[in-house]
Design a protein around this motif. Sequence first.
Motif, PDB file in Angstrom:
ATOM      1  N   HIS A 121      41.656 -35.907  -6.362  1.00  0.00           N
ATOM      2  CA  HIS A 121      40.410 -36.319  -5.708  1.00  0.00           C
ATOM      3  C   HIS A 121      40.196 -35.478  -4.450  1.00  0.00           C
ATOM      4  CE1 HIS A 121      42.741 -39.786  -3.425  1.00  0.00           C
ATOM      5  NE2 HIS A 121      43.366 -38.654  -3.366  1.00  0.00           N
ATOM      6  N   TYR A 179      46.280 -41.902 -10.072  1.00  0.00           N
ATOM      7  CA  TYR A 179      45.887 -40.508  -9.858  1.00  0.00           C
ATOM      8  C   TYR A 179      46.879 -39.580 -10.548  1.00  0.00           C
ATOM      9  CZ  TYR A 179      42.804 -42.701  -6.514  1.00  0.00           C
ATOM     10  OH  TYR A 179      41.837 -43.486  -5.944  1.00  0.00           O
ATOM     11  N   GLU A 196      33.237 -35.685  -1.428  1.00  0.00           N
ATOM     12  CA  GLU A 196      33.847 -36.607  -0.484  1.00  0.00           C
ATOM     13  C   GLU A 196      32.978 -36.617   0.768  1.00  0.00           C
ATOM     14  OE1 GLU A 196      36.690 -37.936  -1.422  1.00  0.00           O
ATOM     15  OE2 GLU A 196      37.264 -39.024   0.381  1.00  0.00           O
ATOM     16  N   ARG A 235      42.552 -34.104 -13.311  1.00  0.00           N
ATOM     17  CA  ARG A 235      43.287 -35.305 -13.753  1.00  0.00           C
ATOM     18  C   ARG A 235      43.909 -35.042 -15.114  1.00  0.00           C
ATOM     19  NH1 ARG A 235      40.480 -40.342 -11.091  1.00  0.00           N
ATOM     20  NH2 ARG A 235      40.186 -39.373  -9.062  1.00  0.00           N
ATOM     21  N   SER A 284      39.595 -36.662  -1.626  1.00  0.00           N
ATOM     22  CA  SER A 284      40.087 -37.401  -0.455  1.00  0.00           C
ATOM     23  C   SER A 284      41.277 -36.687   0.195  1.00  0.00           C
ATOM     24  CB  SER A 284      40.494 -38.824  -0.851  1.00  0.00           C
ATOM     25  OG  SER A 284      39.428 -39.473  -1.481  1.00  0.00           O
ATOM     26  N   THR A 332      40.817 -47.257   2.354  1.00  0.00           N
ATOM     27  CA  THR A 332      39.664 -47.900   3.011  1.00  0.00           C
ATOM     28  C   THR A 332      39.911 -49.403   3.108  1.00  0.00           C
ATOM     29  OG1 THR A 332      38.653 -47.712   0.828  1.00  0.00           O
ATOM     30  CG2 THR A 332      37.746 -46.303   2.552  1.00  0.00           C
ATOM     31  N   GLN A 342      33.934 -33.589  -7.424  1.00  0.00           N
ATOM     32  CA  GLN A 342      33.643 -34.771  -6.604  1.00  0.00           C
ATOM     33  C   GLN A 342      33.018 -34.322  -5.302  1.00  0.00           C
ATOM     34  OE1 GLN A 342      37.296 -36.956  -5.860  1.00  0.00           O
ATOM     35  NE2 GLN A 342      36.911 -38.314  -7.601  1.00  0.00           N
ATOM     36  N   GLN A 392      40.662 -35.481   3.652  1.00  0.00           N
ATOM     37  CA  GLN A 392      40.297 -36.368   4.772  1.00  0.00           C
ATOM     38  C   GLN A 392      41.105 -36.069   6.027  1.00  0.00           C
ATOM     39  OE1 GLN A 392      39.900 -40.555   4.284  1.00  0.00           O
ATOM     40  NE2 GLN A 392      38.569 -40.391   2.491  1.00  0.00           N
ATOM     41  N   ALA A 444      33.997 -43.631   4.561  1.00  0.00           N
ATOM     42  CA  ALA A 444      34.264 -42.517   3.643  1.00  0.00           C
ATOM     43  C   ALA A 444      33.756 -42.899   2.262  1.00  0.00           C
ATOM     44  CB  ALA A 444      35.763 -42.227   3.578  1.00  0.00           C
ATOM     45  N   PHE A 445      33.453 -41.903   1.474  1.00  0.00           N
ATOM     46  CA  PHE A 445      33.047 -42.169   0.089  1.00  0.00           C
ATOM     47  C   PHE A 445      33.473 -41.007  -0.785  1.00  0.00           C
ATOM     48  CE2 PHE A 445      29.462 -40.176   2.265  1.00  0.00           C
ATOM     49  CZ  PHE A 445      29.142 -39.124   1.439  1.00  0.00           C
ATOM     50  N   GLY A 446      33.589 -41.261  -2.064  1.00  0.00           N
ATOM     51  CA  GLY A 446      33.924 -40.212  -3.031  1.00  0.00           C
ATOM     52  C   GLY A 446      33.132 -40.448  -4.295  1.00  0.00           C
TER      53      GLY A 446
END
Length: 348
Positions: free
Chosen positions: A172, A152, A220, A204, A174, A261, A218, A177, A315-317
């Motif tokens: 990201h 990252y 999330e 990025r 995330s 995860t 993104q 979260q 969770a998802f991204g």
Amino acid sequence: MEYAHDDVRHVAETLFARIDKLENPRDILRAKEIGELYARLRTLNDDQKATFGAEVNSLKQALRKEVSGRTSVADEVRAIDVTAPMDVNCSVPNFLSHEAGSEHPITKEIALITDIFAAMGFTVEESRELDDQYHMFETLNFPKGHPARDDYDTFTTVQTDADGEGFVAPAHTSTMQNRILKKYKANLEANEAIAAIVPDRVFRNEDLDARHEHTFYQIEGVYVAKEVTAGMLVATLQEFLQAYYQKELDVRMNPYYFPFTEPSFEFALSCPFCEKAGCKVCGHEGWIELLGCGLIHPNVLKAAEIDPTVYTGFAFGCGIDRLVMMKHGIEDIRLFHSAKLEFLRQFA
Ligand code: DAH
């Protein structure tokens, strides 16, 4: 001066009488009658020319003298008061009218994606454009020195926070979260789930090409309750993608690794354009690797003071640009930030 020639005298009377009727008195000097007198001059013999010409010139001078001190209506318009907060004399600026603009395709698609998740009971949260390394890494189970931090690579400020670390442009969504888990923890005590999405901008440090941008989007997703399973994760993502592409789709998960995860998966969908027959969009694979997801790691729940022996979650991204590019057949991600009107107007 007395005008010996009747024509000149007649024109003089007409023009002096006209002066007061003109919006700009100085226009009298360009009266067509004067031009006609000069035109007559050319038809005369030399003797006549001399006296006639002198009379026409003196008429012009007399007219000039008469109007020289006069102001036109335009001269009388109030001067602009530059100290006033707003110039009441100015006309409406010639900006592009709002009808000529169009909504950015990403904005449009985020609204659609948000509606789909809202209908499934997810609330929407915003991310931020500057965050700290605690939310970027620590809360997501990347301790200091963790090698996965290198995946990252983003932009960092010179100024540091209380831990002596630079702030980061979040790589990201995330990063949100931990904040979501804390904010909605009371839901769990009330026997309700935590269900939230974060569609927002991420950054990025990339080498740019048709598939890589330094700034992109993104979405999330975070869901926590009692007895959450990977099956619920698959069903939620499949439901979302089918609603987004308006098609029945197969989905596939492969094991993967993310620190936050356990287990982690890479999630693929059957190509919405060729239905597994193979086409340009899916690189003739029939499947498209789309996003990362998994069951939330116990350490991530613990960082928000949620007991992982009681609650579990998924969770998802997912990259939004990629979803939109596939939907509209856009071949270069850089078009989104290009400000090219011929691109943007196609989505008007
Ligand atoms: N944050 C990950 C990335 O940008 C994507 C991701 C993977 C998000 C798994 C998640 C997840 O929430 O559970 O690469």
